[in-house]
Design a protein around this motif. Structure first.
Motif, PDB file in Angstrom:
ATOM      1  N   THR A 114       0.845  -1.194   0.000  1.00 55.21           N
ATOM      2  CA  THR A 114       0.000   0.000   0.000  1.00 55.21           C
ATOM      3  C   THR A 114       0.876   1.238   0.000  1.00 55.21           C
ATOM      4  N   ASN A 115       1.942   1.205   0.792  1.00 55.75           N
ATOM      5  CA  ASN A 115       2.833   2.360   0.839  1.00 55.75           C
ATOM      6  C   ASN A 115       3.494   2.615  -0.508  1.00 55.75           C
ATOM      7  N   THR A 116       3.916   1.529  -1.175  1.00 54.17           N
ATOM      8  CA  THR A 116       4.525   1.690  -2.500  1.00 54.17           C
ATOM      9  C   THR A 116       3.518   2.269  -3.484  1.00 54.17           C
ATOM     10  N   LEU A 117       2.277   1.773  -3.393  1.00 54.85           N
ATOM     11  CA  LEU A 117       1.229   2.281  -4.290  1.00 54.85           C
ATOM     12  C   LEU A 117       1.002   3.772  -4.051  1.00 54.85           C
ATOM     13  N   MET A 118       0.945   4.151  -2.762  1.00 57.53           N
ATOM     14  CA  MET A 118       0.749   5.560  -2.421  1.00 57.53           C
ATOM     15  C   MET A 118       1.882   6.407  -2.985  1.00 57.53           C
ATOM     16  N   ARG A 119       3.103   5.893  -2.857  1.00 56.73           N
ATOM     17  CA  ARG A 119       4.260   6.627  -3.375  1.00 56.73           C
ATOM     18  C   ARG A 119       4.084   6.895  -4.868  1.00 56.73           C
ATOM     19  N   THR A 120       3.674   5.853  -5.607  1.00 54.84           N
ATOM     20  CA  THR A 120       3.464   6.008  -7.045  1.00 54.84           C
ATOM     21  C   THR A 120       2.404   7.069  -7.339  1.00 54.84           C
ATOM     22  N   ILE A 121       1.292   7.001  -6.593  1.00 56.03           N
ATOM     23  CA  ILE A 121       0.175   7.920  -6.847  1.00 56.03           C
ATOM     24  C   ILE A 121       0.575   9.361  -6.545  1.00 56.03           C
ATOM     25  N   PHE A 122       1.329   9.559  -5.473  1.00 57.29           N
ATOM     26  CA  PHE A 122       1.698  10.921  -5.090  1.00 57.29           C
ATOM     27  C   PHE A 122       2.750  11.504  -6.027  1.00 57.29           C
ATOM     28  N   PHE A 123       3.563  10.622  -6.604  1.00 60.50           N
ATOM     29  CA  PHE A 123       4.722  11.103  -7.349  1.00 60.50           C
ATOM     30  C   PHE A 123       4.451  11.309  -8.844  1.00 60.50           C
ATOM     31  N   TYR A 124       3.468  10.570  -9.416  1.00 57.17           N
ATOM     32  CA  TYR A 124       3.393  10.509 -10.875  1.00 57.17           C
ATOM     33  C   TYR A 124       3.315  11.860 -11.597  1.00 57.17           C
ATOM     34  N   PRO A 125       2.645  12.914 -11.027  1.00 57.91           N
ATOM     35  CA  PRO A 125       2.571  14.155 -11.816  1.00 57.91           C
ATOM     36  C   PRO A 125       3.936  14.755 -12.116  1.00 57.91           C
ATOM     37  N   TYR A 126       4.928  14.403 -11.296  1.00 51.36           N
ATOM     38  CA  TYR A 126       6.242  15.010 -11.485  1.00 51.36           C
ATOM     39  C   TYR A 126       6.842  14.674 -12.847  1.00 51.36           C
ATOM     40  N   ILE A 127       6.507  13.503 -13.399  1.00 54.15           N
ATOM     41  CA  ILE A 127       7.127  13.155 -14.683  1.00 54.15           C
ATOM     42  C   ILE A 127       6.301  13.652 -15.876  1.00 54.15           C
ATOM     43  N   ILE A 128       5.170  14.328 -15.590  1.00 56.75           N
ATOM     44  CA  ILE A 128       4.390  14.906 -16.679  1.00 56.75           C
ATOM     45  C   ILE A 128       4.857  16.344 -16.887  1.00 56.75           C
ATOM     46  N   SER A 129       4.932  16.748 -18.140  1.00 56.76           N
ATOM     47  CA  SER A 129       5.377  18.105 -18.460  1.00 56.76           C
ATOM     48  C   SER A 129       4.516  19.143 -17.745  1.00 56.76           C
ATOM     49  N   ALA A 130       5.166  20.170 -17.178  1.00 58.37           N
ATOM     50  CA  ALA A 130       4.449  21.212 -16.437  1.00 58.37           C
ATOM     51  C   ALA A 130       3.425  21.912 -17.322  1.00 58.37           C
ATOM     52  N   LEU A 131       3.722  21.999 -18.601  1.00 63.57           N
ATOM     53  CA  LEU A 131       2.790  22.638 -19.531  1.00 63.57           C
ATOM     54  C   LEU A 131       1.469  21.875 -19.570  1.00 63.57           C
ATOM     55  N   ILE A 132       1.551  20.549 -19.626  1.00 59.88           N
ATOM     56  CA  ILE A 132       0.347  19.725 -19.711  1.00 59.88           C
ATOM     57  C   ILE A 132      -0.412  19.759 -18.382  1.00 59.88           C
ATOM     58  N   ILE A 133       0.322  19.762 -17.269  1.00 60.04           N
ATOM     59  CA  ILE A 133      -0.317  19.910 -15.957  1.00 60.04           C
ATOM     60  C   ILE A 133      -1.119  21.209 -15.926  1.00 60.04           C
ATOM     61  N   GLY A 134      -0.521  22.269 -16.437  1.00 64.22           N
ATOM     62  CA  GLY A 134      -1.192  23.567 -16.454  1.00 64.22           C
ATOM     63  C   GLY A 134      -2.477  23.522 -17.275  1.00 64.22           C
ATOM     64  N   PHE A 135      -2.420  22.941 -18.465  1.00 66.15           N
ATOM     65  CA  PHE A 135      -3.618  22.855 -19.310  1.00 66.15           C
ATOM     66  C   PHE A 135      -4.697  22.002 -18.647  1.00 66.15           C
ATOM     67  N   LEU A 136      -4.273  20.891 -18.022  1.00 66.35           N
ATOM     68  CA  LEU A 136      -5.240  19.996 -17.379  1.00 66.35           C
ATOM     69  C   LEU A 136      -5.974  20.731 -16.260  1.00 66.35           C
ATOM     70  N   TRP A 137      -5.229  21.392 -15.375  1.00 67.81           N
ATOM     71  CA  TRP A 137      -5.874  22.098 -14.261  1.00 67.81           C
ATOM     72  C   TRP A 137      -6.653  23.303 -14.743  1.00 67.81           C
ATOM     73  N   SER A 138      -6.213  23.917 -15.833  1.00 65.82           N
ATOM     74  CA  SER A 138      -6.971  25.044 -16.364  1.00 65.82           C
ATOM     75  C   SER A 138      -8.347  24.570 -16.823  1.00 65.82           C
ATOM     76  N   ALA A 139      -8.426  23.345 -17.374  1.00 66.08           N
ATOM     77  CA  ALA A 139      -9.729  22.802 -17.776  1.00 66.08           C
ATOM     78  C   ALA A 139     -10.549  22.419 -16.546  1.00 66.08           C
TER      79      ALA A 139
ATOM     80  N   VAL B 294       3.132   5.588 -19.321  1.00 64.30           N
ATOM     81  CA  VAL B 294       3.559   4.206 -19.574  1.00 64.30           C
ATOM     82  C   VAL B 294       5.034   4.049 -19.194  1.00 64.30           C
ATOM     83  N   PHE B 295       5.863   5.012 -19.638  1.00 64.96           N
ATOM     84  CA  PHE B 295       7.281   4.988 -19.315  1.00 64.96           C
ATOM     85  C   PHE B 295       7.478   4.972 -17.797  1.00 64.96           C
ATOM     86  N   PHE B 296       6.682   5.781 -17.095  1.00 65.94           N
ATOM     87  CA  PHE B 296       6.802   5.860 -15.642  1.00 65.94           C
ATOM     88  C   PHE B 296       6.445   4.536 -14.987  1.00 65.94           C
TER      89      PHE B 296
END
Lengths: 307, 314
Positions: A114-139, B294-296
């Protein structure tokens, strides 16, 4: 003459041998040095030179105008506002990313799936481009977006997340925290896991509660990780740009423009690269000073812990 | 959820007297009661906090995925729901075949850039890191400091003068110009980690290669470089993420006039103008993030390990 002929080769031969020994090192190191000098050192010097000019980015003809760009930086209200907002983002972003990151790291530091799963869930946005994060939250935060739809069901009127100055500023900071605290958490986790378990056992024997253990054992021992986290987040947030561009595009009423937003707008949209360079030089100096200041202040704290 | 109690009990049992613990279970039992008395509410709070945070992290992803398959009215009227009556693949297909932003081409272009930057960066950094790690003079230390100083120079600061340099070189708005800049940007971290790793590689390997008659350059590439595999993997992970996600450098150095779009500059071109047409926004974003997700998922351990190594050593 005869003697010089015999002496000269004797002197030259070691020199030639030295060069033959050095040659592989030069061949191996040369290209990297060349690329680094062309793309880092020369631009660093040029940034200062260009900041004294009115270069427009296209022609290679420009005139030197002294420190006019620098005085304008402090007179220009847009730049001053951008600098203030950047400072606010950097301060609250650093505090929140590290606070949330540390708290969650402490909660999920144990082993288990469960802890490993939580780590994955909390961390994943970091590897997404900040630009795409911005567009997603803007929507999501738009007037007709998901959050307002949900609030509507609860009978709460629509909140102007991105269209009212105060809300927009908070939205920028919270979006950054949402996407970035996972990185801080990962570093804290690595730090917490490197603490020898004997220390906790000793503390348990002494009757320390979990909170006391965290304060007296974990926190002091992860002080170096804390420093790295603070410096990296602070330095990173001073140049925040992509997420702002996509989330608010600097609005409403230019209230969420950061300093890098301003630099790039002045340089490329307004073709005033000289003025942009002056702001960039100041940003570099501020970044270096703040980064070093935090490092040294923390080094003091780390030493106190070690003593 | 018994992780808390099971974690705290075995450690002392294994460390202390295992035989005694097996014979007499009371000590761990007593320990468990003292542990659980207060933490029961603590544990509930803990899982509420973790659950709520996980929800906040996952719901945006969920919104992006489901709304990529819905018409505009359904996205606005019920952004959190999806039903068979509104489900459609049409919007995703439209985004895939959009003329404004060719996603498949952008994947290819960005992957090519990632590969080229990795290749050039490692080919340049590895030998110089080797020279630095093996060197004993103050020149070698100076060289290391020169490269490490690059860690503190933000790319945005040098971007304006880099445009100047590339314009003088005639490389502005070209792929070689972009690769040159991105490669240079990877050098400080790469050289720093490579040099730190190479210091741990024994010199015997170099000497053995020299005895076999290999020159220094050949000895490095054929004998030392293969040993560097773990640190090379770390660097590939770090560089790939940063090149894939970079937006400002391709936007400024390649520029829209070049007609070359990476995933990020393509998304900006496609979504920037249509930000209220959600039937374009969500499918485009979904297509843009899918490869990264997917890469992640596949490389998670390497990514996290690489980031920790890069941050704590750098």
């Amino acid at each position: 003459m005869h003697s010089s002929l015999t002496v000269a080769p004797a002197r030259r031969r070691p020199a030639a041998r030295v060069w033959r020994d050095r040659l592989p090192g030069i061949v191996m190191g040369g290209p990297a040095v060349l690329v680094f000098v062309a793309m880092f050192i020369v631009p660093m010097i040029l940034a200062f030179v260009l900041s004294l000019t009115d270069w427009n980015g296209y022609s290679l003809n420009f005139t030197f105008i002294g420190f006019e760009n620098y005085t304008e930086v402090f007179r220009n209200p847009r730049t001053v506002d951008a600098a203030i907002f950047t400072a606010v983002v950097a301060f609250f972003g650093t505090v929140l990313c590290n606070g949330v990151g540390l708290a969650l790291a402490a909660l999920i530091a144990g082993p288990g799936r469960t802890n490993t799963l939580m780590r994955t869930i909390f961390f994943y946005p970091y590897i997404i481009s900040a630009l795409i994060i911005g567009f997603l939250w803007s929507a999501i935060l738009a007037p007709e977006g998901a959050v307002n739809e949900l609030l509507g069901h609860l009978g709460i009127p629509a909140v102007p997340f991105l269209t009212e100055v105060g809300f927009a500023k908070a939205s920028v900071i919270l979006t950054i925290v949402w996407s970035h605290f996972g990185f801080n958490m990962i570093l804290f986790l690595a730090g917490i896991k490197s603490v020898p378990t004997e220390y906790y056992e000793a503390a348990t024997v002494d009757g320390a509660s979990r909170w006391q253990q965290f304060r007296a054992v974990t926190l002091p021992l992860i002080a170096p990780v804390f420093t790295v986290n603070l410096v990296l987040t602070l330095v990173g947030l001073l140049k925040v740009y992509d997420v702002v561009l996509a989330l608010t595009d600097g609005g409403p009423a230019a209230s969420t423009q950061t300093i890098v937003y301003q630099i790039l707008k002045d340089s490329f949209a307004q073709s005033r690269l000289g003025f942009g360079a002056a702001q960039a030089v100041i940003l570099l100096l501020v970044t270096a000073v703040l980064g070093l200041a935090v490092t040294f202040a923390r080094r003091g704290a780390e030493k106190k812990v070690a003593a | 959820m018994p992780s808390l109690t099971t974690r705290s009990t075995p450690a002392p049992v294994a460390d202390g007297a295992p035989a005694a613990a097996r014979v007499a279970p009371p000590p761990p039992a007593r320990r468990r009661t003292t542990k659980v008395r207060t933490p029961l509410t603590g544990r509930v709070v803990k899982w509420i906090v973790l659950g709520a945070t996980a929800l906040v992290m996952l719901v945006p992803l969920y919104i992006m995925v489901i709304n990529a398959f819905k018409p505009q009215e359904a996205i606005i009227s019920s952004p959190l729901a999806i039903g068979p009556d509104t489900f459609s693949l049409e919007y995703l297909q439209a985004a895939l075949t959009s003329e404004k932003f060719n996603v498949v081409r952008a994947y290819g272009v960005t992957l090519l850039f990632v590969a080229l930057v990795n290749l050039c960066g490692i080919a340049l950094a590895a030998p110089v890191a080797y020279v630095i790690a093996r060197g004993r003079s103050k020149w070698h230390l100076g060289l290391l400091l020169l490269f490490v100083s690059g860690l503190f120079i933000p790319g945005q600061v040098t971007l304006i003068p880099v445009v100047f340099v590339l314009r003088v070189l005639g490389l502005i708005n070209t792929i070689p110009g972009f690769i040159l800049f991105e490669t240079a940007a990877t050098l400080p971290v790469t050289i720093f980690l490579f040099a730190a790793y190479l210091r741990t590689v024994p010199r015997d390997i170099d000497e053995a290669a020299a005895l076999d008659g290999a020159g220094r350059i050949r000895a490095f590439w054929s004998c030392v470089f293969p040993i560097m595999r773990p640190v090379v993997a770390t660097i590939v992970v770090l560089n790939s993420i940063s090149v894939w996600n970079d937006f400002v450098s391709p936007q400024i150095i390649l520029g829209p006039s070049s007609g070359i779009y990476t995933v990020t500059t393509g998304v900006y071109a496609a979504v920037g103008e249509f930000s209220t047409d959600y039937t374009t926004v969500f499918p485009t974003l979904l297509l843009a993030v899918s490869p990264a997700i997917v890469f992640f998922v596949v490389m998670q351990r390497h990514i996290i390990g690489g980031l920790v190594a890069g941050a704590t050593k750098g």
